[in-house]
Design an enzyme around this catalytic site. Structure first.
Site, PDB file in Angstrom:
ATOM      1  N   GLY A   1       0.854  -1.188   0.000  1.00 29.29           N
ATOM      2  CA  GLY A   1       0.000   0.000   0.000  1.00 29.29           C
ATOM      3  C   GLY A   1       0.885   1.232   0.000  1.00 29.29           C
TER       4      GLY A   1
ATOM      5  N   PHE B   1     -12.870  18.998   5.292  1.00 30.45           N
ATOM      6  CA  PHE B   1     -13.046  17.672   5.889  1.00 30.45           C
ATOM      7  C   PHE B   1     -13.315  17.837   7.376  1.00 30.45           C
ATOM      8  CE2 PHE B   1     -12.410  13.211   4.557  1.00 30.45           C
ATOM      9  CZ  PHE B   1     -12.608  13.360   3.204  1.00 30.45           C
TER      10      PHE B   1
ATOM     11  N   ASP C   1      -3.219  -8.936   9.676  1.00 32.67           N
ATOM     12  CA  ASP C   1      -2.179  -9.973   9.757  1.00 32.67           C
ATOM     13  C   ASP C   1      -0.929  -9.435  10.451  1.00 32.67           C
ATOM     14  OD1 ASP C   1      -3.890 -11.491   8.197  1.00 32.67           O
ATOM     15  OD2 ASP C   1      -2.863 -11.014   6.324  1.00 32.67           O
TER      16      ASP C   1
ATOM     17  N   GLN D   1     -11.850   3.483  14.851  1.00 35.82           N
ATOM     18  CA  GLN D   1     -12.739   4.533  14.350  1.00 35.82           C
ATOM     19  C   GLN D   1     -13.937   3.954  13.609  1.00 35.82           C
ATOM     20  OE1 GLN D   1     -11.474   7.408  10.990  1.00 35.82           O
ATOM     21  NE2 GLN D   1     -11.741   8.646  12.818  1.00 35.82           N
TER      22      GLN D   1
ATOM     23  N   HIS E   1     -16.681   5.095  11.067  1.00 43.26           N
ATOM     24  CA  HIS E   1     -16.960   6.176  10.125  1.00 43.26           C
ATOM     25  C   HIS E   1     -18.469   6.377  10.059  1.00 43.26           C
ATOM     26  CE1 HIS E   1     -17.080   8.512   6.460  1.00 43.26           C
ATOM     27  NE2 HIS E   1     -15.768   8.528   6.388  1.00 43.26           N
TER      28      HIS E   1
ATOM     29  N   LEU F   1     -18.026   2.367   2.130  1.00 47.83           N
ATOM     30  CA  LEU F   1     -17.891   3.783   2.478  1.00 47.83           C
ATOM     31  C   LEU F   1     -18.527   4.744   1.479  1.00 47.83           C
ATOM     32  CD1 LEU F   1     -16.459   5.362   4.770  1.00 47.83           C
ATOM     33  CD2 LEU F   1     -14.727   5.930   3.093  1.00 47.83           C
TER      34      LEU F   1
ATOM     35  N   GLU G   1     -16.252  10.782   3.360  1.00 47.51           N
ATOM     36  CA  GLU G   1     -16.536  11.995   4.123  1.00 47.51           C
ATOM     37  C   GLU G   1     -16.584  13.216   3.199  1.00 47.51           C
ATOM     38  OE1 GLU G   1     -14.679  12.317   7.982  1.00 47.51           O
ATOM     39  OE2 GLU G   1     -14.299  14.435   7.627  1.00 47.51           O
TER      40      GLU G   1
ATOM     41  N   ARG H   1     -15.286  12.419  13.253  1.00 52.81           N
ATOM     42  CA  ARG H   1     -16.033  11.186  13.015  1.00 52.81           C
ATOM     43  C   ARG H   1     -16.576  10.537  14.281  1.00 52.81           C
ATOM     44  NH1 ARG H   1     -11.991   8.782   8.362  1.00 52.81           N
ATOM     45  NH2 ARG H   1     -12.629  10.342   6.837  1.00 52.81           N
TER      46      ARG H   1
ATOM     47  N   HIS I   1     -13.927   1.437  10.520  1.00 56.41           N
ATOM     48  CA  HIS I   1     -13.233   2.048   9.391  1.00 56.41           C
ATOM     49  C   HIS I   1     -11.725   2.086   9.541  1.00 56.41           C
ATOM     50  CE1 HIS I   1     -12.640   4.698   6.009  1.00 56.41           C
ATOM     51  NE2 HIS I   1     -12.115   5.635   6.772  1.00 56.41           N
TER      52      HIS I   1
ATOM     53  N   GLU J   1      -1.213   2.119   8.456  1.00 54.19           N
ATOM     54  CA  GLU J   1      -2.298   1.852   9.405  1.00 54.19           C
ATOM     55  C   GLU J   1      -1.965   0.761  10.421  1.00 54.19           C
ATOM     56  OE1 GLU J   1      -6.149   1.917   7.560  1.00 54.19           O
ATOM     57  OE2 GLU J   1      -7.109   1.122   9.367  1.00 54.19           O
TER      58      GLU J   1
ATOM     59  N   ARG K   1      -8.839   9.661  14.670  1.00 56.13           N
ATOM     60  CA  ARG K   1      -8.140  10.238  13.527  1.00 56.13           C
ATOM     61  C   ARG K   1      -9.027  11.208  12.768  1.00 56.13           C
ATOM     62  NH1 ARG K   1      -8.002   9.084   7.931  1.00 56.13           N
ATOM     63  NH2 ARG K   1      -9.267   7.206   8.070  1.00 56.13           N
TER      64      ARG K   1
ATOM     65  N   SER L   1      -4.783  10.106   7.265  1.00 54.59           N
ATOM     66  CA  SER L   1      -4.230   8.763   7.214  1.00 54.59           C
ATOM     67  C   SER L   1      -3.423   8.512   5.942  1.00 54.59           C
ATOM     68  CB  SER L   1      -5.362   7.749   7.312  1.00 54.59           C
ATOM     69  OG  SER L   1      -4.871   6.497   7.008  1.00 54.59           O
TER      70      SER L   1
END
Ligand code: FAD
Length: 600
Positions: free
Chosen positions: A17, A141, A235, A254, A256, A266, A269, A300, A367, A398, A409, A414
């Site tokens: 990622g 946001f 994992d 969290q 959401h 999702l 936001e 949130r 979330h 994360e 958060r 993130s």
């Protein structure tokens, strides 16, 4: 001896990622060329690519149109005119959002380096949405006091991930797509490598390295209603915990506020950032009661709790009245199609609702994991409350807890955290290698132990009635019902008992597919075992914390308690006895940012 092979690299990164690929790219740019990146998915299927709304940085490109209020239209700040945003403001918003549990030294680094990170993305060719004059577009946001979410329509994570993956390939990073990490090898507090499976062949490998980084992402899949991809099974946190590394602040998960009703998928936001409303069954914009200042753009944790209260008090919508409405109709088709095209598609595909014409039912959805593997601002994993490093082991994104988010958060922080601390960890690993890091020997045969683990799963008696899927389903149900938006001691004690029961049943669960090639049945079982491992830590930590802070809200301890609880939870694995709980102090600048009451 097992039939396993050995592969060696200077650096092994688990996870492709944003955190993992940034680390690999940064290390390669710094001169270390022998880097292997493992990912159980094709790198571009990592959950980072699902991020929609934006990535935070105080660029000062837009401001609210003067006199238009907190949710009115935005305009470009003409060149030369006074900025409205600063790293200091971003820092304060983040600390407040974290309910003062975020480590302020780490937050300062993140917000100060954020603009440089965005410009590095831009210079690599990342396709951000733009203002008329070509600067990067920004939107509002939740919990941010200025519009500082840099975005690409509602495909932000997608464009960031593509950019970084392409660049990592360009810089010679070797990817192992669809390789599954099973174990982390740490001896005498020195990390020596991992054990991994090539999913296609089912073959196991001992992978040795001078430095290992985990960028294995979040763990929302332990809950029934979640916005997370199926791969987000935690994992990395479970593997690290089993290898003796503590986990930090795992009670902070969290929820959401806008997951599609009954599905959890999702609705970004950005829906509220662009001006969307939340309504109850009476049609009221209920946020007036809970956060009159910021309304729908409160953080949130607060919005999710407000929704849940409306639902609990009988003003919910949907078949079992378990949701509320997200109303975007007033934004108009043009804005929806240009800024929220993916959101429209998701609502249409999964609930048959066209958000241009109708309100869409939503509900809180698991979330984001604020907690994880504790690491310092260079991604160096720490072994205890004093910050003793685990030599050669790094974590970012994360799965890590560098603690920039504390107890809650803020949206868009993130993608920033994962990219920025991934980049820092990559540089730190390169320096570690260049300063003469050694390749340490591995005693015993850890790959053989994983062979035996897989064999045990395959050998479970055919007569057994236990199924992995059933155990997973019961766990998710428990976590959503008993360790969700609102918590109390009784329900969490029940959840802990249930997890213990499921852990005891797991060894009898049957794996049906006995083959080696692409055996998703075995991998699903291993992932479920990981869920059972860290879910126990989540619930034990939450039960232990007798206060309400950020996303951890207890109906039996409804106040924040700084006297006793302004500290991180640190959990160590303690053999069969279950988690051993400890604490770590929070880094606070008492002069500049002392704790305050958190009001919006
Ligand atoms: C739907 C959604 C929308 C979001 N929107 C935003 C947003 O707008 N703004 C924002 O700031 N944040 C957003 N977030 C959060 C943010 O996207 C993530 O926190 C962040 O992208 C995590 O990045 P990562 O690199 O840590 O992990 P991920 O991108 O999840 O990558 C994890 C990697 O680890 C690999 N992996 C995991 N386990 C193993 C294993 N055992 N073996 C091998 N490989 C393994 C996976 O294959 C994957 O490559 C959103 C999250 C979701 C779910």
């Amino acid at each position: 001896m097992s039939q396993t092979n050995t592969i060696t690299h200077d650096i092994i990164v688990v996870g492709a990622g944003l955190a993992g690929s940034w680390a690999a790219l940064a290390a390669s740019k710094a001169g270390v060329k022998d880097i292997g990146v493992l990912s159980k998915l094709h790198p571009l299927r990592s959950h980072s690519g699902a991020a929609q709304g934006g990535i935070a940085a105080a660029l000062n490109n837009v401001r609210p149109v003067p006199g238009s209020g907190s949710s009115g239209p935005l305009e470009a700040i003409p060149p030369g005119e006074a900025p409205i945003d600063s790293w200091e403001l971003h820092m304060f918003d983040t600390i407040k959002g974290s309910d003062w549990l975020g480590d302020q030294d780490a937050i300062e680094i993140m917000v100060k380096e954020a603009p440089d990170l965005i410009y590095e993305y831009e210079h690599m060719g990342c396709v951000f949405s733009r203002l008329e004059d070509g600067r990067i577009a920004q939107r509002r946001f939740g919990g941010h006091s200025t519009p500082r979410a840099n975005y690409s329509a509602d495909y932000t994570g997608h464009v960031l991930l593509h950019t970084i993956y392409e660049q990592a390939l360009r810089y010679g990073v070797k990817y192992y797509p669809e390789w599954y990490c099973l174990d982390l090898i740490i001896e005498d507090n020195v990390c020596r490598g991992v054990v991994a499976m090539d999913i296609l062949t089912g073959k196991l490998y001992t992978m040795r390295a001078k430095a290992v980084m985990f960028g294995t992402g979040g763990y929302g899949r332990a809950w029934k209603i979640t916005s997370n991809a199926t791969a987000n099974t935690g994992d990395g946190v479970a593997i690290a915990y089993n290898a003796g590394v503590p986990l930090m602040d795992m009670e902070f998960v969290q929820f959401h506020p806008t997951g599609l009703y009954g599905k959890g998928i999702l609705m970004s936001e950005a829906c509220r950032g662009e001006g969307g409303y939340l309504r109850n069954s009476d049609g009221d914009r209920f946020m007036e009661k809970y956060a009159a200042g910021l309304m729908e753009l409160a953080p949130r944790d607060l919005v999710s709790r407000s929704e849940q209260l409306e639902i609990n008090e009988g003003r919910g919508v949907g078949p079992d009245k378990g949701g509320v409405y997200l109303d975007l109709r007033h934004l108009g088709p043009e804005k929806i199609m240009s800024r929220l095209p993916q959101v429209r598609e998701l609502a249409h595909e999964f609930l048959g609702v066209d958000i241009i014409h109708d309100m869409v039912p939503i509900q809180p959805t698991a979330h984001y994991s604020m907690g994880g593997i504790p690491a310092n601002v260079d991604g160096q994993v720490i072994a205890d409350a004093e910050g003793t490093p685990v030599v050669g082991f790094y974590a970012a994104g994360e799965c890590a807890c560098i603690s920039v988010h504390g107890a809650n958060r803020l949206g868009t922080n993130s993608l920033l955290d994962a990219s920025l601390f991934g980049r820092r960890a990559g540089k730190a690993m390169a320096a570690f290698i260049q300063n003469g890091a050694k390749l340490y020997p591995i005693s015993g045969d850890p790959a053989q132990r994983q062979e035996e683990r897989i064999q045990r799963l395959m050998d479970a008696p055919a007569s057994s009635k236990e199924s992995v899927a059933q155990i997973g389903a019961e766990l998710k149900e428990t976590m959503t019902n008993d360790c969700g938006v609102f918590r109390d001691g009784e329900r969490m004690a029940r959840a802990l008992r249930k997890i213990k029961e499921l852990q005891a049943r797991f060894p009898n669960a049957r794996v049906m597919d006995k083959s080696r090639r692409f055996n998703t049945d075995v991998l699903g079982a291993i992932e479920t075992e990981h869920l059972l491992t860290f879910a126990e830590v989540v619930v034990a930590s939450a039960l232990n914390r007798t206060e309400s802070r950020g996303a951890h809200w207890r109906t039996d301890f409804g106040r924040r308690d700084d006297t006793n609880w302004l500290k991180h939870t640190l959990v160590f694995k303690n053999g069969e006895e279950g988690p051993r709980l400890g604490y770590k102090s929070v880094n606070i600048d008492w002069e500049k940012y002392p704790p305050q009451e958190r009001k919006y």
